[in-house]
Design an enzyme around this catalytic site. Sequence first.
Site, PDB file in Angstrom:
ATOM      1  N   CYS A  94       0.810  -1.223   0.000  1.00  0.00           N
ATOM      2  CA  CYS A  94       0.000   0.000   0.000  1.00  0.00           C
ATOM      3  C   CYS A  94       0.842   1.272   0.000  1.00  0.00           C
ATOM      4  CB  CYS A  94      -0.924   0.022   1.211  1.00  0.00           C
ATOM      5  SG  CYS A  94      -2.073  -1.374   1.272  1.00  0.00           S
ATOM      6  N   GLN A 128      -5.656  -8.730   5.225  1.00  0.00           N
ATOM      7  CA  GLN A 128      -5.641  -7.456   5.934  1.00  0.00           C
ATOM      8  C   GLN A 128      -6.941  -7.178   6.671  1.00  0.00           C
ATOM      9  OE1 GLN A 128      -4.281  -4.067   3.738  1.00  0.00           O
ATOM     10  NE2 GLN A 128      -2.395  -5.059   3.074  1.00  0.00           N
ATOM     11  N   ARG A 186     -19.240   9.539  -0.477  1.00  0.00           N
ATOM     12  CA  ARG A 186     -20.696   9.474  -0.298  1.00  0.00           C
ATOM     13  C   ARG A 186     -21.094  10.485   0.777  1.00  0.00           C
ATOM     14  NH1 ARG A 186     -19.110   4.179   0.042  1.00  0.00           N
ATOM     15  NH2 ARG A 186     -19.778   4.038   2.221  1.00  0.00           N
ATOM     16  N   SER A 244     -11.547   0.943   3.320  1.00  0.00           N
ATOM     17  CA  SER A 244     -11.356   1.673   2.062  1.00  0.00           C
ATOM     18  C   SER A 244     -11.929   0.850   0.907  1.00  0.00           C
ATOM     19  CB  SER A 244      -9.875   1.946   1.824  1.00  0.00           C
ATOM     20  OG  SER A 244      -9.126   0.739   1.846  1.00  0.00           O
ATOM     21  N   HIS A 254      -8.599   3.924  -2.053  1.00  0.00           N
ATOM     22  CA  HIS A 254      -7.234   3.436  -1.825  1.00  0.00           C
ATOM     23  C   HIS A 254      -6.800   2.692  -3.085  1.00  0.00           C
ATOM     24  CE1 HIS A 254      -3.701   1.814  -0.149  1.00  0.00           C
ATOM     25  NE2 HIS A 254      -4.201   0.907   0.653  1.00  0.00           N
ATOM     26  N   CYS A 270       0.299   2.095   6.456  1.00  0.00           N
ATOM     27  CA  CYS A 270       0.511   0.679   6.762  1.00  0.00           C
ATOM     28  C   CYS A 270       0.592  -0.097   5.454  1.00  0.00           C
ATOM     29  CB  CYS A 270      -0.617   0.141   7.629  1.00  0.00           C
ATOM     30  SG  CYS A 270      -2.279   0.355   6.942  1.00  0.00           S
ATOM     31  N   GLY A 310       0.953  -4.214   3.472  1.00  0.00           N
ATOM     32  CA  GLY A 310       0.817  -5.655   3.522  1.00  0.00           C
ATOM     33  C   GLY A 310       2.117  -6.339   3.906  1.00  0.00           C
TER      34      GLY A 310
END
Length: 391
Positions: free
Chosen positions: A92, A152, A209, A246, A347, A377, A379
């Site tokens: 990420c 995750q 949203r 996300s 993301h 953070c 993986g």
Amino acid sequence: MVTEAVIVDVVRTPVGRGKPGGQLSGVHPVDLLAGVLDTLVNRSDLDPGLVDDVIAGCVSQVGEQSFNLARNAVLAAGFPETVPATTIDRQCGSSQQAATFAAQAVLSGQADIVIACGVESMSRVPLGSSTQGADPYGRRLAARYPDGLVNQGVSAELIAQRWGLSRTDLDEYAARSHRLAAEAGESGAFATEVVPVPGVDSLADETVRPATSVEQLAGLAPAFRTDALAERFPDLDWRVTAGNSSPLTDGASAALIMSAEAAEQLGLEPRARFRAFSVVGSDPMLMLTGVVPATERVLERAGLVHDDIDAYEVNEAFASVPLAWLAETGADAAKLNPRGGAIALGHALGSSGTRLLTTLVNQLEATGGRLGLQTMCEGGGMANAMIIERV
């Protein structure tokens, strides 16, 4: 004279839902990245032939995102063939790492101008495509973790449990993300960072949203619970949902990074400078908690404390991550992701690092803040962090 690495400009595409039918799903990821590269140099009236390197983050490097996507995007953008490029994967945090590598190349004197960027088209190259059912771990890693690692989402559940975060806590934070992102969009706060994508009419972030409420989020079912996992983790009450995580996202972003001397010679005004970097490994089972030690390490390296920081960007992979980070660091919650985060803005894995950097630079400029801290953070149990200073 000490060399400084500065940020001259940062741009991103609007966010698209990372599913077929999303507003960016008809755009090849090479073309998506090429668009922000082309726009970035044009906004600064920079001869692309002066760029020493292009470093792009991308996580699912398979199919349309394979074969060194960065190089393909550089050529697609019309840059001279002499401009090299490479694609990296720190999960990420891939494009945040690209920005770190770019700045470090400048600071070391090995480059004058580098573009850090990233892209992910999760609609065209779905999450998990790179393994295609293969075992990514091997025998020796499996032997080290005989009970098996988890995805995750389960890590986010374990974090929520360890830090005592309730379902309401997670949903309230998610609703905050949408509210702040919607307010930023409506106020025009994103106008200077979002650039058009050829063939796409909208500049709006499709995943935001505005009407999201805690009551609506409370109706969503847990996203990661299975019977096997429930048996393995009997104490979990499974509170992580699609609403407080996300969303799958398409997007690209880029940052123009150069030495202060190069910027002066070219008549370009730096917008920010890099102050410090850190990268850490963390427990691969919890996986997402590295943002805490990465934050403390980067503050120490910069000789700063939390009170010095004017804005934080902590990637909202899941609501439990920034909430656990807040609990551990004691940082001011009002300074955290003030324009919303990945729960609302998406993301797009490989793009997220430079997307957060784009938003952070603009937030500091809009508020007159001086110092910003960004951390993500990753993986496998890692995290990186950086501190920038508005010029």
